[in-house]
Design an enzyme around this catalytic site. Structure first.
Site: not given
Ligand code: EPU
Length: 424
Positions: A22-23, A116, A121, A309, A401
């Protein structure tokens, strides 16, 4: 809204394939704005976040054509240089379209990302870096409005290591006049994957993967074809799932060399891991003679250290480890929201500042818990796989997500997990 219903205690056996990262995919999709020619992206994970990024591009006028496993994107006629609030509010990485718009068209407008779940952030480093390249950026009616009469190269030293900040400035610099140097750059593999795509498009970037990236601006970029790197966090999440349940699983398409810090900690916990160029095998005892996992203390930090993460997933493992562990979160200030939910399953965790002290218990017992952010959700799923009885993880839109069909992959390995609609 959907939820996951898990009956814990099943060992995991078999083989699954890891999805694209994803990133890495999000900045790569944004990079399509830098060229009028087609960018073909293979191994694109089908996720809520990649769909959001593609929606931002299509509402700008960019042509996108999805095919099995990827998308072809052509930013030839870009009509609206704007990313609207409705899309940006669901995904902070939307900010990544600003620099490419500015670099190629001299203007761009992106809604300010809202609050968030995992902390404040800020995006000050993105803005300061673009300003150093000659942009003027104002806030008007909740939007960042950026203009530039041609970006120019700059020497940028970021105040802290920022992953999307590094990616954003690297993309903008590809079309700036002259040389840009980014010092204190993020070394995450996703930054290198993006640099690979940009170089295939004709950019001149050296040093990606180190903390000093040098970009020599070019007049225009061409099209390219790229295969997104495997998702190291999805990989790590499945490694933790097998550690939690016991079993023997091969993850195909996985790259162990992007997960060194995670693998070291799993071995410390007592798990066996072998790997080849594009696979990882993870094995853990699963019968009644099984010894409990050893507790492992971790401190999250920038790559190549232990990733934030993966913090929630390791916390779930430590909840049932044979002893006490300390988990320090140094990247985000509010990333312990899973602690209270793990407590509902019987975990014993105390939080002192940015450190959670986890006293391992013999067993967790199933309950209804609520997902609060993407990786917290993954931690709760792992806790559910461990817990006796039934665990319901509500609000799994967070999980969707960033994980492609997590319950389908876990079911294929023998987990008792199903998706159902949350009752209203
Ligand atoms: N920061 C600032 N100012 C900035 C940018 C960052 O103060 O202008 C601070 C942040 O508040 C944070 C730290 O610097 O305390 C690091 O943030 P970073 O910018 O590196 O995070 P990010 O780029 O917003 C990416 C990933 C995250 C991952 C972090 C850290 C993407 C799209 N997101 O976020 O992924 O946690 O790096 O590795 O690449 C996830 O996938 O669940 C996720 C949250």
């Amino acid at each position: 809204m959907d939820r996951l219903v898990i009956t814990g205690g099943e060992p995991l056996f078999g083989e699954i394939t890891v999805s694209g990262a994803k990133n890495a995919a999000l900045p790569i999709l944004a990079a399509s704005l830098l060229s009028a020619e087609p960018l073909t992206v293979n191994n694109l994970p089908r996720l809520k976040d990649t769909t959001t990024m593609l929606s931002i591009l299509t509402q700008m006028g960019v042509e996108t054509r999805a095919f099995d496993g990827g998308v072809s994107i052509r930013a030839r006629d870009v009509r609206h240089l704007e990313a609207p609030y409705e899309l940006v509010k669901t995904m902070r990485a939307s900010i990544l379209v600003l620099g490419p718009m500015l670099a190629r068209f001299g203007a761009g407008k992106v809604s300010l990302p809202g609050g968030c779940g995992i902390g404040a952030r800020p995006i000050d480093q993105h803005i300061k870096g673009l300003e150093a390249m000659g942009a003027t950026i104002d806030v008007e009616q909740g939007y960042l409005v950026a203009r530039a009469d041609g970006l120019r190269g700059a020497h940028i030293v970021t105040d802290m290591v920022t992953v999307t900040g590094t990616e954003h400035l690297m993309m903008a610099a590809t079309l700036a006049a002259g040389e840009t140097i980014i010092e204190n750059a993020a070394r995450e593999p996703e930054v290198s994957d993006l640099a690979d795509v940009l170089n295939k498009m004709g950019a001149k970037i050296v040093g990606a993967g180190s903390d000093r990236i040098v970009i020599e601006g070019v007049a225009a970029l061409a099209g390219a074809t790229h295969t997104v790197m495997p998702d190291r966090i999805e990989t790590g999440t499945f490694l933790c799932s097998v550690a939690a349940c016991g079993g023997d699983v091969v993850l195909h398409g996985a790259k162990a060399d992007t997960l060194d810090a995670v693998i070291v900690k799993l071995r410390e916990a007592g798990v066996t891991i072998e790997s080849g160029a594009d696979w990882i095998r993870v094995a853990a005892e699963h019968d009644s003679a099984r010894e409990r996992l050893a507790p492992v203390s971790i401190r999250t930090s920038e790559y190549p250290a232990f990733p934030t993460d993966m913090q929630a997933q390791f916390m779930a493992l430590n909840c049932v480890a044979n002893g006490t562990s300390r988990i320090s979160e140094t990247i985000f200030e509010n990333r312990f929201m899973h602690v209270a939910e793990l407590g509902r399953l019987g975990a014993m965790i105390e939080v002192e500042g940015n450190t959670a002290i986890v006293s391992g218990v013999e067993r967790l017992s199933g309950a209804t818990v609520m997902a609060t952010d993407l990786r917290a959700s993954a931690g709760l799923v792992i806790a559910g796989l461990i817990a006796e009885g039934e665990t319901r993880v509500d609000r799994i839109y967070h999980l969707d997500r960033g994980y492609e069909q997590m319950e389908t992959k876990l079911s294929a390995l023998g987990a008792k997990i199903r998706r159902e609609a949350e009752p209203r």
